[in-house]
Design an enzyme around this catalytic site. Sequence first.
Site, PDB file in Angstrom:
ATOM      1  CG  ASN A 299     126.002  21.482  28.236  1.00 40.37           C
ATOM      2  OD1 ASN A 299     126.568  21.224  27.149  1.00 40.37           O
ATOM      3  ND2 ASN A 299     124.983  22.395  28.442  1.00 40.37           N
TER       4      ASN A 299
ATOM      5  CD  GLU B  55     115.431  32.813  10.121  1.00 41.89           C
ATOM      6  OE1 GLU B  55     116.456  32.619  10.055  1.00 41.89           O
ATOM      7  OE2 GLU B  55     114.720  32.261  10.975  1.00 41.89           O
TER       8      GLU B  55
ATOM      9  CE  LYS C 195     115.500  26.882  20.334  1.00 45.49           C
ATOM     10  NZ  LYS C 195     115.285  27.584  18.946  1.00 45.49           N
TER      11      LYS C 195
ATOM     12  CD1 TRP D  76     123.276  18.547  18.827  1.00 46.98           C
ATOM     13  CD2 TRP D  76     125.616  19.251  19.375  1.00 46.98           C
ATOM     14  NE1 TRP D  76     124.174  19.031  17.687  1.00 46.98           N
ATOM     15  CE2 TRP D  76     125.319  19.516  18.017  1.00 46.98           C
ATOM     16  CE3 TRP D  76     126.768  19.506  20.103  1.00 46.98           C
ATOM     17  CZ2 TRP D  76     125.981  20.160  17.365  1.00 46.98           C
ATOM     18  CZ3 TRP D  76     127.830  20.403  19.103  1.00 46.98           C
ATOM     19  CH2 TRP D  76     127.361  20.559  17.676  1.00 46.98           C
TER      20      TRP D  76
ATOM     21  CE  LYS E 138     114.477  28.601  10.921  1.00 50.42           C
ATOM     22  NZ  LYS E 138     115.090  29.824  11.626  1.00 50.42           N
TER      23      LYS E 138
HETATM   24  C1  F6R Z   1     118.433  28.454  13.432  1.00 56.59           C
HETATM   25  C2  F6R Z   1     118.718  28.404  14.621  1.00 56.59           C
HETATM   26  C3  F6R Z   1     120.056  28.756  14.800  1.00 56.59           C
HETATM   27  C4  F6R Z   1     120.127  29.825  16.180  1.00 56.59           C
HETATM   28  C5  F6R Z   1     121.774  30.162  16.558  1.00 56.59           C
HETATM   29  C6  F6R Z   1     121.851  31.176  17.748  1.00 56.59           C
HETATM   30  O1  F6R Z   1     116.899  28.220  13.467  1.00 56.59           O
HETATM   31  O2  F6R Z   1     117.833  28.261  15.709  1.00 56.59           O
HETATM   32  O3  F6R Z   1     120.659  29.389  13.843  1.00 56.59           O
HETATM   33  O4  F6R Z   1     119.518  31.070  15.762  1.00 56.59           O
HETATM   34  O5  F6R Z   1     122.085  28.773  17.172  1.00 56.59           O
HETATM   35  O6  F6R Z   1     121.133  30.912  18.874  1.00 56.59           O
HETATM   36  P1  F6R Z   1     120.856  31.833  19.848  1.00 56.59           P
HETATM   37  O7  F6R Z   1     119.804  32.745  19.306  1.00 56.59           O
HETATM   38  O8  F6R Z   1     120.407  31.008  21.083  1.00 56.59           O
HETATM   39  O9  F6R Z   1     121.980  32.516  20.209  1.00 56.59           O
END
Ligand code: F6R
Length: 610
Positions: A100, A483, A605, A74, A487
Amino acid sequence: MCGIVGYVGNQKVSNLLINGLKRMEYRGYDSAGISVLQDGKIQTIKKSGKVSQLEKLVDHTLYDSTIGIAHTRWATHGEPNDINAHPHHSSDDKISIVHNGIIENYAAIKKNLQEKGYTFRSETDSEVLAVMIQAIYEKVQCLEEAVRFALNEVDGTFGLLVLSSHEPDRIIAARRGSPMVLGIGDGEYIVASDASAIIQHTRQVVYLNDNEMAIIKRDGFETKTIMNEATTTHIQEIEFDLEHIEKAGYEHFMLKEIFEQPETFRDAFRGRLLADKGNVKLGGLTQVQEKLRQAKRIIITACGTSWHSALVGEYIIENLAQIPVEVEYASEFRYRNTPLYPDDIVIAISQSGETADTLAAVYETKQKGATPIGIVNVVGSSIARETEAGIYIHAGPEIGVASTKAFTSQISVLTILALYLGRMRNLSQSDGKRIAAEILEIPDKIRRILNRSDEIKALAKKQAKSRNYLYLGRGYNFPVALEGALKMKEISYIHAEGYPAAEMKHGPIALIDENMPVVIVATKDEIYEKVISNIQEVRARKGKVIAIATEGDENIKDYANHVIYIPSTLPMLTPVLAVIPLQLIAYYTAVELGCNVDQPRNLAKSVTVE
Ligand code: F6R
């Protein structure tokens, strides 16, 4: 963010590494590459685009190597082209690294090395690690020392694997602020940024700590800090199964994860909710129980979807426990001088447990002497380990880049946490029992909405040409509007805004015309009539209203162009039900538009950089 994997063992490595990358592709998909040691030399193949592009270039018959490293990127520094793809080599091609994270002082290091005659090929910050290790190796003639010295010179974060033809029997792994898991197999080791790349080979893992490195050979491994102090390792078992990281017949992970929500919502409260007592047992909070009882204020910090669940949590905790709650974006929390007091509780919510900003907020909390608590999905992740106490949401691996089941599981946990805090204070047992009884009903109610997915699909198809969407909600459902809009934006690239319904008239109302679909959560509660007025305001400007309404509410059909019904529940639990149609609208819209639902552009992610 970026997936990295390395293998030392007795199996041919190239195919194995490609499969590992495929398991982690949700962490980044701008480019991919592998390095193996073949006939005493490092052979590297890398390519911009997805792992499947790389796979086409790798002729597995060419390699019988049993040691190698790989990366799916990424992009942060340097555009996602072939040259900037990892692995990166030292200028003499004897050292290969995958990285990373971000090396913040890379420019100064690069300049210094260039002045000494070393050459660079890419625009990345990562390449300086390879060249710096080379420069140090030339002096110390020991790979481990060279890596250690280099890591002591860099500012920033790293999950790093190093392979070298100088010492062809080993991979060196290291981490700071980026996850790294070492899988221990039978005569083989697989090391990765994510347990999903490991589970096919072994369930036995060691999670490296920050500033720890591992020297991994076929016949064993050793861990130490990057200051060269010995460390002890704890072998743990991966909690999920292979089937959790496969699509199980669904077209996309996102759809599978949406449909898992009846179970995942339940898994988050299972064994914790004592429905007959109207109370909650949270083993992970035992050690901070007294601090929670005394707390005068709670701050919840998170990013993205987790921040939206935090907003829902704010309303529920304030209602049930009457403790003031503030919600802060983790990225803001860490940089403004937030006043924190020793009796403050800071709850960090994160699906991945690795989000850099949220992790930094946890460090800031500790620094200022308040108590950090985690609400996390990934077991053994950095936030889970850095917080003083916590509650896992037990949603299982979430692979779809757009978060869905984590959101509802976070709300499940926040609701039982609110109940737990409420019962420590003024919430009566009978109220506790009433709320607990309703929580038990939610999985079945989610299932009933999912059974109507065809209706939502047809609606999404009809609306798919819209270029803008407005999402409105009030009270508990304001975060649901945020939210729903998030999405839609992230997977279909349609511009969408979430707004508190009553705020619409202070600006966004100017956007409304006959082309603007407006999704309004209008469930039956004490502000229902006010939301109906907001709907009227939209209709008066010819906006197309899609209402999320409570089953049995026939009245709303007079106001909305389309109604999606959800079962009735307590107002505080409506977000979990109301969000399901919004997840499905976004999903089916993206599919209709031919978008890559599980790997939306520019996203990854687990955002482990600031
Ligand atoms: C939206 C999404 C991101 C995560 C954000 C926080 O669908 O996935 O906005 O919610 O990057 O990620 P976490 O929860 O892993 O800290």
